[in-house]
Structure formats: C-alpha cells, structure tokens
Motif scaffolding. Structure first.
Motif, PDB file in Angstrom:
ATOM      1  N   GLY A 332       0.643  -1.390   0.070  1.00 35.28           N
ATOM      2  CA  GLY A 332       0.138   0.018  -0.090  1.00 35.28           C
ATOM      3  C   GLY A 332       0.944   1.395  -0.165  1.00 35.28           C
ATOM      4  N   ALA A 333       0.456   2.362  -0.447  1.00 34.82           N
ATOM      5  CA  ALA A 333       1.166   3.519  -0.642  1.00 34.82           C
ATOM      6  C   ALA A 333       1.694   4.096   0.851  1.00 34.82           C
ATOM      7  CB  ALA A 333       0.364   4.770  -1.231  1.00 34.82           C
ATOM      8  N   ASP A 334       0.477   3.691   1.874  1.00 35.86           N
ATOM      9  CA  ASP A 334       0.829   4.061   3.284  1.00 35.86           C
ATOM     10  C   ASP A 334       2.133   3.304   3.749  1.00 35.86           C
ATOM     11  OD1 ASP A 334      -0.738   6.100   3.317  1.00 35.86           O
ATOM     12  OD2 ASP A 334      -2.169   4.924   4.388  1.00 35.86           O
ATOM     13  N   GLY A 335       2.090   2.077   3.346  1.00 34.70           N
ATOM     14  CA  GLY A 335       3.165   1.096   4.114  1.00 34.70           C
ATOM     15  C   GLY A 335       4.534   1.579   3.671  1.00 34.70           C
ATOM     16  N   LEU A 336       4.679   1.746   2.174  1.00 32.61           N
ATOM     17  CA  LEU A 336       5.880   2.278   1.673  1.00 32.61           C
ATOM     18  C   LEU A 336       6.312   3.699   2.243  1.00 32.61           C
ATOM     19  CD1 LEU A 336       8.181   1.966  -0.380  1.00 32.61           C
ATOM     20  CD2 LEU A 336       6.899   2.700  -1.954  1.00 32.61           C
ATOM     21  N   ARG A 337       5.313   4.615   2.373  1.00 36.69           N
ATOM     22  CA  ARG A 337       5.592   5.933   2.878  1.00 36.69           C
ATOM     23  C   ARG A 337       5.980   5.949   4.308  1.00 36.69           C
ATOM     24  NH1 ARG A 337       2.049  10.371   0.642  1.00 36.69           N
ATOM     25  NH2 ARG A 337       2.528  11.468   2.708  1.00 36.69           N
ATOM     26  N   TYR A 338       5.551   5.023   4.963  1.00 34.09           N
ATOM     27  CA  TYR A 338       5.890   5.016   6.269  1.00 34.09           C
ATOM     28  C   TYR A 338       7.455   4.484   6.398  1.00 34.09           C
ATOM     29  CZ  TYR A 338       5.909   3.393  11.376  1.00 34.09           C
ATOM     30  OH  TYR A 338       6.227   3.138  12.629  1.00 34.09           O
ATOM     31  N   GLN A 359       8.811  -6.664   8.167  1.00 30.68           N
ATOM     32  CA  GLN A 359       8.796  -7.269   9.435  1.00 30.68           C
ATOM     33  C   GLN A 359       8.413  -5.848  10.364  1.00 30.68           C
ATOM     34  OE1 GLN A 359       8.107 -10.184   9.680  1.00 30.68           O
ATOM     35  NE2 GLN A 359       9.487 -11.400   8.038  1.00 30.68           N
ATOM     36  N   THR A 360       9.235  -5.178  10.372  1.00 27.97           N
ATOM     37  CA  THR A 360       9.225  -3.899  11.578  1.00 27.97           C
ATOM     38  C   THR A 360       8.236  -2.978  11.049  1.00 27.97           C
ATOM     39  OG1 THR A 360      11.631  -4.287  11.744  1.00 27.97           O
ATOM     40  CG2 THR A 360      10.559  -2.446  12.804  1.00 27.97           C
ATOM     41  N   ALA A 361       8.381  -2.500   9.967  1.00 27.63           N
ATOM     42  CA  ALA A 361       7.569  -1.361   9.582  1.00 27.63           C
ATOM     43  C   ALA A 361       6.004  -1.864   9.452  1.00 27.63           C
ATOM     44  CB  ALA A 361       8.033  -0.521   8.397  1.00 27.63           C
ATOM     45  N   TYR A 362       5.598  -2.683   8.628  1.00 23.86           N
ATOM     46  CA  TYR A 362       4.500  -3.011   8.212  1.00 23.86           C
ATOM     47  C   TYR A 362       3.809  -3.897   9.365  1.00 23.86           C
ATOM     48  CZ  TYR A 362       0.414  -3.829   5.314  1.00 23.86           C
ATOM     49  OH  TYR A 362      -0.788  -4.042   4.987  1.00 23.86           O
ATOM     50  N   ASN A 363       4.560  -5.171   9.539  1.00 27.71           N
ATOM     51  CA  ASN A 363       3.813  -6.212  10.253  1.00 27.71           C
ATOM     52  C   ASN A 363       3.984  -5.603  11.778  1.00 27.71           C
ATOM     53  OD1 ASN A 363       3.243  -7.724   8.243  1.00 27.71           O
ATOM     54  ND2 ASN A 363       4.953  -9.327   8.668  1.00 27.71           N
ATOM     55  N   LYS A 364       5.076  -5.277  12.175  1.00 32.15           N
ATOM     56  CA  LYS A 364       5.110  -4.874  13.778  1.00 32.15           C
ATOM     57  C   LYS A 364       4.466  -3.479  14.117  1.00 32.15           C
ATOM     58  CE  LYS A 364       8.391  -4.437  17.512  1.00 32.15           C
ATOM     59  NZ  LYS A 364       9.448  -3.513  17.422  1.00 32.15           N
ATOM     60  N   GLU A 365       4.863  -2.575  13.296  1.00 31.80           N
ATOM     61  CA  GLU A 365       4.423  -1.157  13.817  1.00 31.80           C
ATOM     62  C   GLU A 365       3.123  -0.754  13.411  1.00 31.80           C
ATOM     63  OE1 GLU A 365       9.068   0.025  14.503  1.00 31.80           O
ATOM     64  OE2 GLU A 365       7.839   1.205  13.104  1.00 31.80           O
ATOM     65  N   LEU A 366       2.720  -0.754  11.911  1.00 30.84           N
ATOM     66  CA  LEU A 366       1.569  -0.526  11.479  1.00 30.84           C
ATOM     67  C   LEU A 366       0.571  -1.370  11.795  1.00 30.84           C
ATOM     68  CD1 LEU A 366       2.349   0.956   8.092  1.00 30.84           C
ATOM     69  CD2 LEU A 366       1.884   2.347   9.918  1.00 30.84           C
ATOM     70  N   ALA A 367       0.550  -2.752  11.448  1.00 31.61           N
ATOM     71  CA  ALA A 367      -0.491  -3.665  11.538  1.00 31.61           C
ATOM     72  C   ALA A 367      -0.619  -3.933  13.099  1.00 31.61           C
ATOM     73  CB  ALA A 367      -0.434  -4.844  10.711  1.00 31.61           C
ATOM     74  N   GLY A 368       0.570  -4.378  13.491  1.00 29.28           N
ATOM     75  CA  GLY A 368       0.444  -5.045  15.067  1.00 29.28           C
ATOM     76  C   GLY A 368       0.452  -3.817  15.958  1.00 29.28           C
ATOM     77  N   GLY A 369       0.782  -2.432  15.558  1.00 28.51           N
ATOM     78  CA  GLY A 369       0.817  -1.324  16.711  1.00 28.51           C
ATOM     79  C   GLY A 369      -0.535  -0.731  16.456  1.00 28.51           C
ATOM     80  N   PRO A 521      -9.989  -4.056   9.112  1.00 28.34           N
ATOM     81  CA  PRO A 521      -8.416  -3.946   9.172  1.00 28.34           C
ATOM     82  C   PRO A 521      -7.773  -2.633   8.462  1.00 28.34           C
ATOM     83  CG  PRO A 521      -9.234  -5.912   8.857  1.00 28.34           C
ATOM     84  CD  PRO A 521     -10.460  -5.261   8.851  1.00 28.34           C
ATOM     85  N   LEU A 522      -6.803  -2.110   9.194  1.00 27.08           N
ATOM     86  CA  LEU A 522      -6.135  -0.989   8.457  1.00 27.08           C
ATOM     87  C   LEU A 522      -5.111  -1.407   7.549  1.00 27.08           C
ATOM     88  CD1 LEU A 522      -5.871   1.647  11.156  1.00 27.08           C
ATOM     89  CD2 LEU A 522      -7.214   1.931   9.253  1.00 27.08           C
ATOM     90  N   PHE A 523      -4.345  -2.301   7.895  1.00 24.28           N
ATOM     91  CA  PHE A 523      -3.167  -3.008   7.191  1.00 24.28           C
ATOM     92  C   PHE A 523      -3.328  -4.446   7.070  1.00 24.28           C
ATOM     93  CE2 PHE A 523      -2.218   0.820   9.890  1.00 24.28           C
ATOM     94  CZ  PHE A 523      -1.684   1.742   8.860  1.00 24.28           C
ATOM     95  N   PRO A 524      -4.053  -4.895   5.945  1.00 21.46           N
ATOM     96  CA  PRO A 524      -4.108  -6.228   5.755  1.00 21.46           C
ATOM     97  C   PRO A 524      -2.915  -6.955   5.402  1.00 21.46           C
ATOM     98  CG  PRO A 524      -5.097  -4.763   3.824  1.00 21.46           C
ATOM     99  CD  PRO A 524      -4.446  -4.040   4.801  1.00 21.46           C
ATOM    100  N   ARG A 525      -3.178  -8.417   6.075  1.00 24.81           N
ATOM    101  CA  ARG A 525      -1.708  -9.142   6.215  1.00 24.81           C
ATOM    102  C   ARG A 525      -1.019  -9.046   4.575  1.00 24.81           C
ATOM    103  NH1 ARG A 525       0.762 -12.329   9.508  1.00 24.81           N
ATOM    104  NH2 ARG A 525       1.768 -13.562   8.273  1.00 24.81           N
TER     105      ARG A 525
END
Ligand code: MSP
Length: 531
Positions: A332-338, A359-369, A521-525
């Motif tokens: 997603g644009a947001d995943g990459l931007r972040y 792992q860190t940006a997308y799964n842990k912080e965006l989706a998991g946080g 879900p804001l950040f799908p798997r």
C-alpha cells in the motif's frame, strides 16, 4: 520577501529513466513536510516536476527511433502515475519543456548576457564521439590512454558560452558564512564552504551551452541560435519559472502563482549528490548575478541516499534497483511511505531493506501497533453505543495515557518542523505503545463481561480514552500515512472540522454520545512469496 507561505520544491527528476526508490523517498519526504505545514494552518506551495532536456534523452529517444518529446512524455507519465499512487499532493508541476519555463530561461540568459555575465570562448580537448562528451584526464586509464569504451577519441576545438561564475565565489563564501540556515544539515554546509575555499576563481567559469550540431534537445540561447543551453540554466531555473517569475504580460500569467508572495523558497529538497556544485554554488550565484538580493536566496534541505541492503549505491547494472510502484502495490502507498520515513534519518543515508519494511514497519508497527490498537477496542465501543466523555473513573493509568498524548504532540510538532520525520514517528510510536499497554492493563474485554456498575464505569472510561488516543493518532499520522489516517477517522466517525489545525488538537475531541463506526483492518496481511 518575508518567506510567508511555506514554499517547498524538490529536485526535478530526470526523464531518462524510470522512477526508483530514491525518487519516491524525496517526493514522500516533501509531501510529508508539506502536509504537516498545512496541518499547522500554513499556506503551502509544493512544486515538483521533471527535467526533460539533454543529451541522454536525445540519445535514448534516437535509440528508440522516436522524437525526444514523445520519449519524455512517456517517461513523465510514469512519474505522474507514481505520485498519484503514493498520494503525493503537489501544487505546481514543473516540466522543463513547458513554454512557461522556456520563456524564463531565455529571459534570464538574455539578462545575464546584457549584464556582461556570459561570454563565448573556444575550448580545445579530447572528444568521444560515441559518448558525445569531452574527456578529461580522469577518464584516462592507468596507462594514460582513453579506453575502448569511449570509441573514437579525437582532439577538437569547440566554441561555447560561459557564465562568469568565478567572479562571485567570494560573495558566495561570505553569504554562506553569514547565513547558517542556507544549508541544512549543518555538516553539509561545512563541506560546501571547505570546497569553495579550494576553488580558483580564475578557473571556475561554467560552460552553459552546447552547439546544436551536438545537442538539439534543449532551450535555444536567445542571442545565439546555433546553441542550446545545457543542464543547469535549464534545470535549476524551474524553481522560479513555475513560481511565477517574469509571468507579467504572458498568456499564462493567471495560471502561475504570484512570485512576490512565494519567493524565497523555504526549502528546496534535494539529494546530497546535487548539492555541490549545482544547488550550493551555481544556483545562488545565478540568482545573485541576476540581481536577487541575499535575503531572496532559497534554503536547501539536503537528504541522504537510500542504498541497497549491503550499503552499495543502487544502480541498474547491479540489478538492485527497487521499483517503488511495485512496493506500493504490495504494501500500500502508506506502507511504503511509512517505511521510507521511519527507517532513515533526514540528511543521512540508509540501506533499503525489504525485510525491515515487511517485518518491522508493516507487520510490527503499522499492523501490530496502530492497526491492532484500533481493532482491540473499536468493535467493543461500537457495540456499546454512545461514548461517555465524563465517566467518573480516572485512574493513574488513565492519567498516564493522557500524559503520553499530551507529551507526544509538541514533540511531534517540533520534530516535524525541524524535518526530523523519523523522530516525529518515534513520538507517535510511544503513544501507540502506551495505548496498547493500557489495553493490556485495563482488560476491557473482562470489564465488558462484568455487571458491576464500577466496572461498567471503568469500561466507559477505557473506551473513551482509547477513542481519544486514536483521534489524536489519526491526526498526527495524517501527513505520513494519509490514507490509513483518513480510514481511521472514518472508523471513528470523526472528521477534522474545516480549518482544523494542530493547535486545535486536544483531549476531549469526542463529545458524550458520540458513536464510533465499524472497525476494519487498516493494514491487511501481506504475504511475500519466497524466491
Ligand atoms: N534532474 C536532476 C536534478 C535537477 S534539480 C534542478 C537530477 N535528477 S535525478 O532523477 O537524478 O534525481 C532526482 C532527485 O532524486 C535528486 O535530488 C537525487 O538526489 C534524488 N535521488 C536519486 N537517487 C537517490 C537515492 N538512491 N536515494 C535518495 N535520493 C536519491 O538529479
């Protein structure tokens, strides 16, 4: 010339290739800064664009058997599509083949010619027909010869136009010494000053033309039609031509902003490779020679480079160029931007690492946080109905949560204003961590099952507090991940009122009786296939 609205420009991208991750980073950085300033209630003008002329374009177009104009139109579309995909919201588009720009470049050249700042001189040197360039001793191999990659090399003499750059070196040193905010970060300013002190002004004049026999794809020198101007007078001038410089009396005057309102620019956002000599030497000297006073010099914000995972420069030949459009498709644009904002310190280099992105940006912080936080309470809050703003329960944990938000907002604002987006993100992450810890400690799912009125009151407080935290997160995240932030506001059923600024963000945005919407879900798997 008081730097009123926030005027931001980014280096214009060469249209002799496709956009890569470095281009995406620069534009997202500019967009994040611009969005933050808008959120501060400032008037923003964000200019970006494409650098379409030159030898490489002429050569690539010839190799394809198409007109250079056709070629650049095609490449430009890729940049435009990427900015659209990444949510980069700019106010002005600078394409150097545009007549508005040609008009300004030619007037600037004519003016400098009239002022005696340009002269014609002959240059004798070794010329590579294959590479269409003059060679210097740097291009000789160990045995002192020019290698076969240069093809036929012959000594030729060529006349060209030169700009009296050397005359202004002393002024520039003085200017930079007395304006410590001209170049950010500071260490780059020192590099520039050191390099300037090494320059021999007698050797510093800049060749600014190419004869048309060699290059036709450029802007014609107005007082010598056998020549086109080459690279910097064409490229750098974009910053003023699309800001409305010399627009008076033209057919397009109404389409461009008011130059007096905008200039000087608060920040030209550029990579470290084009700081010296282009932006820190040629550009201020061009403006100075054209009569711009010291207080009308733009400021330079110099970012570092994204290298590959091993720290090597990304290059096509190494096969390690990362396609930002593909990444935005996956994350997603947001995943990459972040990721592009959180894993680099502004001004420094970073290594692009897709594992960290996943792992860190997308799964842990965006989706998991962030995603998980919303998911943990929104469904329950929706089922419960009206929020209660003034629940009597107020424990120490609740106060700590409020304090986490209250502390994060000024820290975030200060870091964003100082272009330190990664630190601003840290401030937001602290809120998310505090909020998730609050959920763990308060266990709303347990309270929800209890019929005890004390627990019910506590549950009202927990759901209200979490809703308020999430409102704040949806505002603070707006410049960085605008799509997810807007979706979060949608799920909260809360919109920033018209004219809302960060000054208006305070605890208690949601009134008693407010009903939140449905959690999605804001950040799908993201599944990545192993190669
Ligand atoms: N057309 C010139 C700039 C003219 S400005 C008046 C140019 N174009 S470029 O396409 O090569 O680069 C555009 C911008 O992208 C530059 O600011 C450059 O520093 C930046 N980046 C190019 N590669 C980069 C990375 N790998 N990482 C970060 N930014 C990089 O230069």
């Amino acid at each position: 010339m008081a730097r009123k609205p926030f005027y931001i420009t980014t280096a214009i991208d060469y249209t002799n290739g496709a956009p890569h991750i470095g281009h995406a980073y620069e534009k997202v950085l500019a967009d994040v800064i611009a969005r933050h300033r808008r959120l501060e209630g400032e008037e923003v003008f964000f200019l970006t664009g494409v650098d379409q002329h030159g030898q490489k374009v002429q050569k690539s177009a010839a190799a394809e058997g198409v007109h250079p104009g056709t070629y650049v139109t095609r490449i430009t579309k890729k940049f435009l599509a990427l900015w659209e995909q990444l949510g980069v919201r700019y106010d002005g588009w600078a394409a150097t083949t545009d007549e508005k720009h040609i008009h300004v470049v030619q007037h600037l050249l004519q003016d400098l010619h009239d002022k005696g700042q340009l002269y014609k001189a002959a240059h004798k040197g070794f010329y590579s027909v294959r590479q269409e360039q003059f060679l210097t001793d740097k291009e000789r191999n160990a045995d002192g010869e020019f290698g076969p990659e240069w093809g036929e090399v012959s000594e030729i003499e060529e006349e060209n136009w030169y700009f009296r750059l050397g005359e202004h070196i002393a002024w520039l040193i003085e200017f930079i010494e007395s304006h410590d905010d001209f170049i950010f970060p500071e260490f780059r300013r020192n590099d520039v000053l050191n390099a300037l002190r090494e320059i021999d002004p007698a050797e510093a004049d800049l060749c600014i033309s190419r004869p048309k026999e060699r290059l036709t794809w450029g802007i014609e020198i107005p007082f010598d039609p056998g020549f086109v101007t080459y690279v910097w007078f064409d490229a750098l001038t974009n910053y003023i031509s699309f800001a409305g410089y010399l627009k008076e009396g033209t057919a397009w005057a109404a389409e461009l902003p008011d130059f007096e309102q905008l200039w000087p620019c608060d920040a030209h956002i550029i990579g470290k490779d084009i700081l010296r000599p282009a932006h820190a030497v040629y550009w201020p000297i061009m403006l100075h020679a054209a009569g711009f006073p010291d207080k009308a010099m733009p400021r330079l914000l110099v970012h570092g480079w994204w290298n590959d995972k091993k720290g090597e420069k990304q290059s096509k030949s190494l096969g390690n160029v990362v396609d930002p459009a593909e990444l935005a498709e996956i994350f997603g644009a947001d995943g990459l931007r972040y990721y592009l904002m959180r894993d680099i310190a502004t001004g420094q280099d970073a290594n692009f690492d897709q594992d960290r992105l996943l792992q860190t940006a997308y799964n842990k912080e965006l989706a998991g946080g962030l995603g998980n936080l919303a998911n943990r309470f929104l469904g329950m809050a929706k089922r419960r109905g009206a929020l209660v703003a003034d629940a009597s329960h107020d424990c120490e944990r609740c106060q700590r949560l409020r304090k986490a938000v209250a502390d994060a907002i000024p820290a975030y604002r200060q870091h964003m204003r100082g272009y330190m987006v990664h630190h601003a993100i840290d401030a937001i992450l602290q809120v998310i961590t505090a909020a998730n810890a609050y959920v763990d400690a308060m266990e709303p799912w347990v309270l929800n099952k209890s019929e005890n009125p004390v627990d019910q009151d506590k549950l009202d407080a927990v759901l209200y507090n979490l809703s308020e935290v999430t409102v704040a997160l949806s505002v603070l995240f707006e410049p960085i991940i605008p799509t997810a932030a807007a979706r979060l506001r949608g799920q909260l059923r809360w919109e920033m009122p018209p004219g809302f600024t960060l000054n208006d963000l305070h605890w208690g945005m949601l009134p008693t009786g407010h009903e939140v919407g449905k959690a999605k879900p804001l950040f799908p798997r993201v599944e990545i296939e192993e190669e």
